[in-house]
Design a protein around this motif. Structure first.
Motif, PDB file in Angstrom:
ATOM      1  N   GLY A  52       0.824  -1.195   0.000  1.00 26.49           N
ATOM      2  CA  GLY A  52       0.000   0.000   0.000  1.00 26.49           C
ATOM      3  C   GLY A  52       0.860   1.248   0.000  1.00 26.49           C
ATOM      4  N   GLU A  53       0.284   2.349   0.427  1.00 30.65           N
ATOM      5  CA  GLU A  53       0.977   3.632   0.381  1.00 30.65           C
ATOM      6  C   GLU A  53       1.912   3.803   1.575  1.00 30.65           C
ATOM      7  OE1 GLU A  53      -1.873   6.725  -0.063  1.00 30.65           O
ATOM      8  OE2 GLU A  53      -2.414   6.158  -2.117  1.00 30.65           O
ATOM      9  N   ASN A  54       3.167   4.175   1.274  1.00 24.52           N
ATOM     10  CA  ASN A  54       4.192   4.409   2.289  1.00 24.52           C
ATOM     11  C   ASN A  54       4.775   5.803   2.088  1.00 24.52           C
ATOM     12  OD1 ASN A  54       5.085   1.462   3.629  1.00 24.52           O
ATOM     13  ND2 ASN A  54       4.184   1.300   1.587  1.00 24.52           N
ATOM     14  N   SER A  55       4.966   6.516   3.181  1.00 23.61           N
ATOM     15  CA  SER A  55       5.512   7.866   3.109  1.00 23.61           C
ATOM     16  C   SER A  55       7.035   7.829   3.196  1.00 23.61           C
ATOM     17  CB  SER A  55       4.957   8.732   4.252  1.00 23.61           C
ATOM     18  OG  SER A  55       3.562   8.872   4.137  1.00 23.61           O
ATOM     19  N   VAL A  56       7.653   8.732   2.458  1.00 23.04           N
ATOM     20  CA  VAL A  56       9.103   8.870   2.489  1.00 23.04           C
ATOM     21  C   VAL A  56       9.441  10.355   2.426  1.00 23.04           C
ATOM     22  CG1 VAL A  56       9.286   8.629  -0.005  1.00 23.04           C
ATOM     23  CG2 VAL A  56      11.274   8.141   1.420  1.00 23.04           C
ATOM     24  N   LEU A  57      10.557  10.745   3.061  1.00 18.28           N
ATOM     25  CA  LEU A  57      10.931  12.156   3.153  1.00 18.28           C
ATOM     26  C   LEU A  57      12.349  12.346   2.600  1.00 18.28           C
ATOM     27  CD1 LEU A  57       9.290  14.537   4.347  1.00 18.28           C
ATOM     28  CD2 LEU A  57      10.667  14.322   6.415  1.00 18.28           C
ATOM     29  N   TRP A  58      12.501  13.282   1.669  1.00 19.41           N
ATOM     30  CA  TRP A  58      13.829  13.599   1.134  1.00 19.41           C
ATOM     31  C   TRP A  58      14.255  14.962   1.655  1.00 19.41           C
ATOM     32  CZ3 TRP A  58      15.175  16.577  -3.706  1.00 19.41           C
ATOM     33  CH2 TRP A  58      16.556  16.527  -3.957  1.00 19.41           C
ATOM     34  N   ASP A  59      15.486  15.033   2.177  1.00 22.54           N
ATOM     35  CA  ASP A  59      15.992  16.265   2.783  1.00 22.54           C
ATOM     36  C   ASP A  59      16.739  17.174   1.812  1.00 22.54           C
ATOM     37  OD1 ASP A  59      18.256  14.788   2.372  1.00 22.54           O
ATOM     38  OD2 ASP A  59      18.803  14.592   4.496  1.00 22.54           O
ATOM     39  N   GLY A  60      16.741  16.807   0.521  1.00 22.26           N
ATOM     40  CA  GLY A  60      17.400  17.664  -0.456  1.00 22.26           C
ATOM     41  C   GLY A  60      18.903  17.480  -0.539  1.00 22.26           C
ATOM     42  N   LYS A  61      19.399  16.378   0.020  1.00 20.51           N
ATOM     43  CA  LYS A  61      20.844  16.131   0.005  1.00 20.51           C
ATOM     44  C   LYS A  61      21.180  14.950  -0.895  1.00 20.51           C
ATOM     45  CE  LYS A  61      21.462  17.959   4.679  1.00 20.51           C
ATOM     46  NZ  LYS A  61      21.934  17.683   6.059  1.00 20.51           N
ATOM     47  N   ASP A  62      22.453  14.935  -1.363  1.00 17.31           N
ATOM     48  CA  ASP A  62      22.895  13.838  -2.216  1.00 17.31           C
ATOM     49  C   ASP A  62      23.403  12.683  -1.360  1.00 17.31           C
ATOM     50  OD1 ASP A  62      25.382  14.595  -1.294  1.00 17.31           O
ATOM     51  OD2 ASP A  62      26.017  15.518  -3.187  1.00 17.31           O
ATOM     52  N   ALA A  63      23.983  11.672  -1.999  1.00 17.22           N
ATOM     53  CA  ALA A  63      24.445  10.479  -1.286  1.00 17.22           C
ATOM     54  C   ALA A  63      25.549  10.789  -0.285  1.00 17.22           C
ATOM     55  CB  ALA A  63      24.923   9.436  -2.284  1.00 17.22           C
ATOM     56  N   GLU A  64      26.313  11.877  -0.493  1.00 17.34           N
ATOM     57  CA  GLU A  64      27.397  12.254   0.418  1.00 17.34           C
ATOM     58  C   GLU A  64      26.945  13.226   1.500  1.00 17.34           C
ATOM     59  OE1 GLU A  64      27.941  12.100  -3.026  1.00 17.34           O
ATOM     60  OE2 GLU A  64      28.851  10.135  -2.646  1.00 17.34           O
ATOM     61  N   GLY A  65      25.677  13.580   1.490  1.00 16.10           N
ATOM     62  CA  GLY A  65      25.169  14.492   2.503  1.00 16.10           C
ATOM     63  C   GLY A  65      25.276  15.955   2.138  1.00 16.10           C
ATOM     64  N   ASN A  66      25.611  16.238   0.883  1.00 15.79           N
ATOM     65  CA  ASN A  66      25.712  17.625   0.446  1.00 15.79           C
ATOM     66  C   ASN A  66      24.347  18.144  -0.016  1.00 15.79           C
ATOM     67  OD1 ASN A  66      28.620  17.594   0.722  1.00 15.79           O
ATOM     68  ND2 ASN A  66      28.691  16.418  -1.188  1.00 15.79           N
ATOM     69  N   THR A  67      24.039  19.368   0.385  1.00 18.03           N
ATOM     70  CA  THR A  67      22.768  19.964  -0.035  1.00 18.03           C
ATOM     71  C   THR A  67      22.810  20.293  -1.519  1.00 18.03           C
ATOM     72  OG1 THR A  67      22.416  20.917   2.163  1.00 18.03           O
ATOM     73  CG2 THR A  67      21.158  21.863   0.338  1.00 18.03           C
ATOM     74  N   LEU A  68      21.825  19.829  -2.229  1.00 19.84           N
ATOM     75  CA  LEU A  68      21.757  20.021  -3.673  1.00 19.84           C
ATOM     76  C   LEU A  68      21.172  21.391  -4.023  1.00 19.84           C
ATOM     77  CD1 LEU A  68      20.498  16.460  -4.613  1.00 19.84           C
ATOM     78  CD2 LEU A  68      22.761  17.402  -5.098  1.00 19.84           C
ATOM     79  N   PRO A  69      21.520  21.899  -5.195  1.00 21.71           N
ATOM     80  CA  PRO A  69      20.972  23.209  -5.599  1.00 21.71           C
ATOM     81  C   PRO A  69      19.482  23.123  -5.912  1.00 21.71           C
ATOM     82  CG  PRO A  69      22.205  22.230  -7.408  1.00 21.71           C
ATOM     83  CD  PRO A  69      22.446  21.358  -6.208  1.00 21.71           C
ATOM     84  N   ALA A  70      18.830  24.250  -5.846  1.00 22.55           N
ATOM     85  CA  ALA A  70      17.404  24.301  -6.169  1.00 22.55           C
ATOM     86  C   ALA A  70      17.194  23.927  -7.638  1.00 22.55           C
ATOM     87  CB  ALA A  70      16.854  25.693  -5.904  1.00 22.55           C
ATOM     88  N   GLY A  71      16.080  23.256  -7.907  1.00 18.36           N
ATOM     89  CA  GLY A  71      15.778  22.855  -9.276  1.00 18.36           C
ATOM     90  C   GLY A  71      14.801  21.709  -9.322  1.00 18.36           C
ATOM     91  N   LYS A  72      14.617  21.164 -10.507  1.00 19.68           N
ATOM     92  CA  LYS A  72      13.684  20.051 -10.693  1.00 19.68           C
ATOM     93  C   LYS A  72      14.372  18.714 -10.440  1.00 19.68           C
ATOM     94  CE  LYS A  72      10.568  22.223 -14.054  1.00 19.68           C
ATOM     95  NZ  LYS A  72       9.960  22.109 -15.412  1.00 19.68           N
ATOM     96  N   TYR A  73      13.651  17.818  -9.782  1.00 22.01           N
ATOM     97  CA  TYR A  73      14.142  16.471  -9.505  1.00 22.01           C
ATOM     98  C   TYR A  73      13.012  15.476  -9.757  1.00 22.01           C
ATOM     99  CZ  TYR A  73      18.179  18.758  -7.425  1.00 22.01           C
ATOM    100  OH  TYR A  73      19.301  19.528  -7.239  1.00 22.01           O
ATOM    101  N   LYS A  74      13.398  14.214  -9.859  1.00 21.88           N
ATOM    102  CA  LYS A  74      12.419  13.171 -10.154  1.00 21.88           C
ATOM    103  C   LYS A  74      12.561  12.033  -9.149  1.00 21.88           C
ATOM    104  CE  LYS A  74      10.624  10.369 -13.994  1.00 21.88           C
ATOM    105  NZ  LYS A  74      10.807  10.045 -15.436  1.00 21.88           N
ATOM    106  N   PHE A  75      11.428  11.553  -8.650  1.00 22.09           N
ATOM    107  CA  PHE A  75      11.396  10.440  -7.708  1.00 22.09           C
ATOM    108  C   PHE A  75      11.005   9.153  -8.434  1.00 22.09           C
ATOM    109  CE2 PHE A  75      10.091  13.505  -4.057  1.00 22.09           C
ATOM    110  CZ  PHE A  75      11.408  13.924  -3.946  1.00 22.09           C
ATOM    111  N   THR A  76      11.673   8.066  -8.106  1.00 16.75           N
ATOM    112  CA  THR A  76      11.274   6.741  -8.592  1.00 16.75           C
ATOM    113  C   THR A  76      11.441   5.746  -7.449  1.00 16.75           C
ATOM    114  OG1 THR A  76      13.522   6.294  -9.420  1.00 16.75           O
ATOM    115  CG2 THR A  76      11.906   7.163 -11.004  1.00 16.75           C
ATOM    116  N   ALA A  77      10.754   4.620  -7.535  1.00 16.11           N
ATOM    117  CA  ALA A  77      10.862   3.588  -6.504  1.00 16.11           C
ATOM    118  C   ALA A  77      10.799   2.219  -7.165  1.00 16.11           C
ATOM    119  CB  ALA A  77       9.750   3.731  -5.478  1.00 16.11           C
ATOM    120  N   THR A  78      11.667   1.317  -6.716  1.00 17.96           N
ATOM    121  CA  THR A  78      11.712  -0.036  -7.262  1.00 17.96           C
ATOM    122  C   THR A  78      11.811  -1.040  -6.118  1.00 17.96           C
ATOM    123  OG1 THR A  78      14.128   0.086  -7.462  1.00 17.96           O
ATOM    124  CG2 THR A  78      12.823   0.684  -9.409  1.00 17.96           C
TER     125      THR A  78
END
Length: 225
Positions: free
Chosen positions: A151-177
């Protein structure tokens, strides 16, 4: 005598039909006023030697009452619909500046805060992984969804990359597998974005969502700060 009265009645009804056809508000529907005029014309031109049966007359009056009731009901429904649309627009205005989850996996990251999303996980899925890619299609971060339920599961993204660096503002895309019955499967993802404004378009309430565009209010699945 019968022939004369039949002709007279036909002429009267013909005149009525001609008048109704030439009316600026000509419609196929028989309204309340038109029904009453037709009934009066029928009574005025009936055969005095063979008047209309009382039962038929009562039946026509009942039809007239039904027409009047339907007209009143339509007016009431139109009034309720207008009030509902006004109320809906007022409620939508309170969403300005807030995050909404909508059926779109493309989001706009403002550079601060967090972005919630919802993943519709299939029954029996394992190794569920939530992925974020930038506008160029490059993978920037992944979040393991350990313990995800069907069913539906919530997830939260903090805007950081895999190294913990804050990413610049812009468009991003979510996917789940994930893995279902030993096969890789993609899951439906509902992204989140901030509401910039509200548009009223011909009675429809549309949310102007950052990075996505206009979304009908009815498609909002979740609201957050």
């Amino acid at each position: 005598m019968n022939d004369i009265n039949s002709s007279t009645q036909t002429d009267a009804l013909s005149a009525y039909r001609t008048q109704n056809t030439n009316s600026t508000s000509s419609k196929n529907d028989l309204g309340q006023d038109a029904f009453l005029e037709l009934l009066v014309a029928q009574l005025n031109n009936q055969n005095p030697l063979d008047p209309q049966d009382n039962g038929d007359f009562i039946a026509e009056l009942a039809q007239f009452s039904s027409v009047e009731g339907i007209d009143n009901l339509n007016s009431s429904v139109d009034s309720l619909l207008s009030d509902y649309k006004s109320s809906q627009a007022l409620q939508a205005s309170a969403l300005v500046g807030r995050q909404v989850v909508v059926p779109n996996n493309e989001v706009y990251w403002s550079g601060e805060g967090t972005i919630p999303a919802t993943v519709d996980v299939s029954d029996g899925a394992t190794n569920v992984m939530f992925s974020i890619t930038d506008d160029a299609g490059q993978l920037v971060a992944q979040i393991p969804m350990t313990g995800a339920l069907p069913g539906e599961n919530s997830v939260l993204w903090d805007g950081k990359d895999a190294e913990g660096n804050t990413l610049p503002a812009g468009k991003y895309k979510f996917t789940a597998t994930g893995v279902v019955n030993e096969k890789s499967e993609s899951f439906v993802v509902y992204g989140s974005a901030r509401v910039n404004s509200v548009t009223l378009d011909d009675g429809n309430t549309l949310l102007n969502v950052a990075g996505i565009g206009q979304i009908p209010l009815s498609q909002v699945r979740e609201i957050s700060e």
